[in-house]
Enzyme design. Structure first.
Site, PDB file in Angstrom:
ATOM      1  N   GLU A 140       0.889  -1.179   0.000  1.00 24.17           N
ATOM      2  CA  GLU A 140       0.000   0.000   0.000  1.00 24.17           C
ATOM      3  C   GLU A 140       0.914   1.212   0.000  1.00 24.17           C
ATOM      4  O   GLU A 140       1.374   1.663   1.049  1.00 24.17           O
ATOM      5  CB  GLU A 140      -0.888   0.005   1.260  1.00 24.17           C
ATOM      6  CG  GLU A 140      -1.854  -1.159   1.355  1.00 24.17           C
ATOM      7  CD  GLU A 140      -3.089  -0.994   0.472  1.00 24.17           C
ATOM      8  OE1 GLU A 140      -3.263   0.081  -0.145  1.00 24.17           O
ATOM      9  OE2 GLU A 140      -3.866  -1.946   0.393  1.00 24.17           O
ATOM     10  N   CYS A 179      -2.360   9.140   2.242  1.00 23.95           N
ATOM     11  CA  CYS A 179      -2.024   8.535   0.947  1.00 23.95           C
ATOM     12  C   CYS A 179      -3.070   8.955  -0.084  1.00 23.95           C
ATOM     13  O   CYS A 179      -2.790   9.034  -1.275  1.00 23.95           O
ATOM     14  CB  CYS A 179      -1.961   7.027   1.065  1.00 23.95           C
ATOM     15  SG  CYS A 179      -3.396   6.321   1.853  1.00 23.95           S
TER      16      CYS A 179
HETATM   17  P1  NAD Z   1       8.102   5.429   4.770  1.00 21.87           P
HETATM   18  O1  NAD Z   1       8.174   4.679   3.499  1.00 21.87           O
HETATM   19  O2  NAD Z   1       9.183   6.376   5.090  1.00 21.87           O
HETATM   20  O3  NAD Z   1       8.015   4.411   6.021  1.00 21.87           O
HETATM   21  C1  NAD Z   1       7.009   3.430   6.095  1.00 21.87           C
HETATM   22  C2  NAD Z   1       7.433   2.342   7.067  1.00 21.87           C
HETATM   23  O4  NAD Z   1       8.570   1.660   6.542  1.00 21.87           O
HETATM   24  C3  NAD Z   1       7.864   2.849   8.442  1.00 21.87           C
HETATM   25  O5  NAD Z   1       7.430   1.955   9.436  1.00 21.87           O
HETATM   26  C4  NAD Z   1       9.364   2.839   8.337  1.00 21.87           C
HETATM   27  O6  NAD Z   1      10.000   2.751   9.595  1.00 21.87           O
HETATM   28  C5  NAD Z   1       9.577   1.589   7.518  1.00 21.87           C
HETATM   29  N1  NAD Z   1      10.849   1.490   6.802  1.00 21.87           N
HETATM   30  C6  NAD Z   1      11.619   2.477   6.318  1.00 21.87           C
HETATM   31  N2  NAD Z   1      12.688   1.950   5.691  1.00 21.87           N
HETATM   32  C7  NAD Z   1      12.584   0.608   5.788  1.00 21.87           C
HETATM   33  C8  NAD Z   1      13.374  -0.475   5.327  1.00 21.87           C
HETATM   34  N3  NAD Z   1      14.506  -0.291   4.634  1.00 21.87           N
HETATM   35  N4  NAD Z   1      12.964  -1.738   5.600  1.00 21.87           N
HETATM   36  C9  NAD Z   1      11.808  -1.965   6.283  1.00 21.87           C
HETATM   37  N5  NAD Z   1      11.024  -0.965   6.744  1.00 21.87           N
HETATM   38  C10 NAD Z   1      11.410   0.307   6.490  1.00 21.87           C
HETATM   39  O7  NAD Z   1       6.675   6.157   4.776  1.00 21.87           O
HETATM   40  P2  NAD Z   1       6.080   7.202   5.817  1.00 21.87           P
HETATM   41  O8  NAD Z   1       6.778   8.506   5.660  1.00 21.87           O
HETATM   42  O9  NAD Z   1       5.983   6.603   7.166  1.00 21.87           O
HETATM   43  O10 NAD Z   1       4.572   7.314   5.263  1.00 21.87           O
HETATM   44  C11 NAD Z   1       4.218   8.095   4.162  1.00 21.87           C
HETATM   45  C12 NAD Z   1       4.096   7.274   2.896  1.00 21.87           C
HETATM   46  O11 NAD Z   1       3.222   6.170   3.105  1.00 21.87           O
HETATM   47  C13 NAD Z   1       3.473   8.072   1.776  1.00 21.87           C
HETATM   48  O12 NAD Z   1       4.122   7.767   0.570  1.00 21.87           O
HETATM   49  C14 NAD Z   1       2.035   7.602   1.753  1.00 21.87           C
HETATM   50  O13 NAD Z   1       1.367   7.783   0.534  1.00 21.87           O
HETATM   51  C15 NAD Z   1       2.211   6.154   2.092  1.00 21.87           C
HETATM   52  N6  NAD Z   1       0.978   5.591   2.634  1.00 21.87           N
HETATM   53  C16 NAD Z   1       0.252   4.754   1.830  1.00 21.87           C
HETATM   54  C17 NAD Z   1      -0.949   4.247   2.278  1.00 21.87           C
HETATM   55  C18 NAD Z   1      -1.775   3.353   1.412  1.00 21.87           C
HETATM   56  O14 NAD Z   1      -2.667   2.696   1.957  1.00 21.87           O
HETATM   57  N7  NAD Z   1      -1.566   3.291   0.106  1.00 21.87           N
HETATM   58  C19 NAD Z   1      -1.407   4.569   3.568  1.00 21.87           C
HETATM   59  C20 NAD Z   1      -0.625   5.405   4.363  1.00 21.87           C
HETATM   60  C21 NAD Z   1       0.573   5.910   3.877  1.00 21.87           C
END
Ligand code: NAD
Length: 511
Positions: A263, A297
């Site tokens: 997602e 998102c």
């Molecule tokens: P992010 O990608 O920075 O982090 C998401 C998660 O991944 C966090 O828990 C983070 O700690 C973890 N993470 C980071 N690097 C990692 C790695 N190398 N390995 C494993 N885990 C890792 O995103 P964010 O800033 O927390 O959230 C915003 C983003 O999420 C936006 O792009 C938004 O559109 C998206 N989002 C999508 C949905 C959806 O349902 N499509 C819902 C909410 C947020």
């Protein structure tokens, strides 16, 4: 703050960021993760990060718990989720406030997020009695053929900061009724809300003499997060986050042939034609673009407006944008809270510089706000769809307004994006709305008529196409992702028959 933590029975000053069968792992040798209030930059709490040894215990417990949990009848699993839903109902106000304190969304949105968890629990309880498989007619006589669904094992959930608790509920409740155990790695930006939710689960698990069905570990170490991604004990990894990180994780899970649910980011658009009711469209656009300070998102990032109503729309929106009140999100008179952290403000400022460089016309906002907390102005920009910055997801309240002449052109511009999450059309023209919903219409996972892009109900499957990742969560038949499909054929005849009429007989098969 103390009142909220007490109500949630959460003692943040000594809570370890890891919960498994032997209780909280208060590893004071572990690194500290600080939870801050983005509205005033004050420290809310400090939690100890999980160590590699903690993680190992968590995974072991979840793997062992699966052995019995998978054999508990699904409606009985649903009963546990029902009790968690009830506990969430009792804690809605305080947990909603904590969401607002930790990520800065308005209190209405914080409460809405907890309501979404409750709705999801209710949905999962019903779904627990409806894990239907279908039966087929076999081509062979006296054969019975059907499909059944089996649990997968440990479901790993990695969630983003912006929906710090609802995303877990979407995954965890469905995963659990399907017979899986769940290990959660929340965003390190939101450790406190995750701890609060784990505490609520713990009480229900303890009341039912259960261990390891729902577990948690918190880390800000990429190496430990990636160990989780690469762990072959994780049968399904559900990842919510940015497309950049999602791509990296997708590659890692694919390499080990694991299952994944993605997602990811969106670049969502609303189209408004000249038959639209602007009394519906304008509030939906403004909420869609500025709700959660543009950090959903499904945030509305692009707005396509028909040329005949363009001037009117620009004037209306500019006026509306100047009325948006910024400030403490717990104060209900404020319509917009802060961004999550200082880095998010930097990304916003970088986007504003790119907009100016590309020739965009900033109609409202465009600056970070000079006050404690990570506030930026809600920003309205006249732009072109092909600008590189318009094609990016900037996680901030920036809305790009783009003019179009014909509906076909608007749909084509909307689809000209690498993402495919949410889309909406405001129109009273039946041909326009049917075109938008047809095979040559919106290419997104969500397509709405006279409703904005953000604020999905849990009853539908949620997710998006293209670089949004293709996953589906929550309602409809999204539960199937959390199970493995098994096709069963039972021969109750006294002889063996091969499919496709193939003849194969051994002359002598008795010794
Ligand atoms: P992010 O990608 O920075 O982090 C998401 C998660 O991944 C966090 O828990 C983070 O700690 C973890 N993470 C980071 N690097 C990692 C790695 N190398 N390995 C494993 N885990 C890792 O995103 P964010 O800033 O927390 O959230 C915003 C983003 O999420 C936006 O792009 C938004 O559109 C998206 N989002 C999508 C949905 C959806 O349902 N499509 C819902 C909410 C947020």
């Amino acid at each position: 703050m103390k009142k909220i933590l007490d109500a949630l029975q959460l003692h943040a000053d000594n809570a370890g960021a890891c919960f498994g069968a032997s209780g909280w792992l208060n590893n004071s040798a572990g690194k500290k993760i600080i939870s801050t209030n983005p509205a005033n930059e004050e420290i809310l709490a400090t939690v100890y990060a999980a160590t590699e040894q903690d993680y190992e215990k968590i995974m072991q417990t979840a793997t062992e718990a699966f052995i019995e949990w998978r054999m508990r009848p699904a409606p009985a699993r649903g009963e546990i989720v029902r009790q968690i839903g009830e506990a969430l109902r009792q804690n809605k106000q305080t947990l909603g406030q904590l969401v607002t304190l930790e990520i800065g969304k308005s209190l209405q949105e914080g409460l809405g997020e907890v309501q979404e968890m409750i709705d999801m629990a209710d949905f999962a309880v019903g779904q627990a009695r409806m894990l239907y498989g279908c039966s087929m007619h076999s081509e062979r006589p006296r054969h019975r053929m059907y499909e059944q669904w089996q649990p997968l094992g440990v479901v790993g959930v990695i969630s983003a900061f912006n929906f710090p608790v609802a995303v877990w509920a979407w995954n965890a409740f469905i995963a659990a009724i399907c017979g899986n155990t769940v290990v959660w790695k929340p965003s390190h930006k939101t450790p406190l809300t995750a701890l609060a939710v784990q505490h609520i689960c713990n009480r229900v698990m303890a009341d039912n003499n259960l261990k390891g069905i729902f577990s948690l570990f918190i880390t800000d170490e990429t190496a430990l997060a990636e160990k989780f991604v690469e762990d072959t004990r994780v049968a399904l990894l559900s990842f919510t986050g940015s497309t950049t990180i999602g791509r990296r994780i997708n590659e890692k899970v694919a390499r080990r042939m694991g299952k994944i649910l993605l997602e990811l980011g969106g670049n969502n658009a609303i189209i408004v034609d000249d038959t639209a009711d602007l009394n519906l469209a304008v509030p939906a656009i403004v909420f869609g673009a500025t709700g959660t300070a543009g950090q959903r998102c499904t945030t509305t990032r692009r707005l396509f407006v028909q040329d005949t109503i363009y001037a009117k729309m620009i004037a209306t929106l500019t006026h509306a944008y100047h009325q948006i009140t910024l400030g403490d999100p717990l104060d209900e008179k404020n319509l917009m809270g802060p961004l999550i952290d200082a880095d998010a403000v930097k990304q916003y400022e970088k986007a504003i510089a790119a907009i100016r460089a590309a020739g965009g016309n900033i109609l409202a906002g465009g600056k970070a706000v000079q006050r404690p907390g990570h506030f930026v102005e809600p920003t309205l920009v006249e732009a072109e769809n092909h600008f590189a910055i318009v094609q990016q997801e900037t996680f901030a309240p920036i809305l790009y307004v783009i003019k179009f002449k014909k509906i076909e052109e608007a749909i084509q511009l909307q689809n000209a994006s690498l993402h495919g999450l949410s889309s909406a059309l405001f129109s009273n023209h039946i041909r326009h709305s049917e075109l938008f919903l047809s095979a040559i219409g919106s290419d997104c996972g969500i397509a709405n008529i006279n409703i904005g892009t953000s604020g999905a109900e849990i009853g539908g499957a949620f997710g998006g196409e293209k670089q949004t990742g293709g996953g589906r969560e929550a309602g409809s038949d999204a539960w199937k992702t959390y199970m493995r499909r098994q096709t069963v054929t039972v021969n109750w005849d006294s002889q063996i028959a091969l499919a496709q009429g193939i003849q194969f007989s051994l002359a002598h098969h008795e010794p």
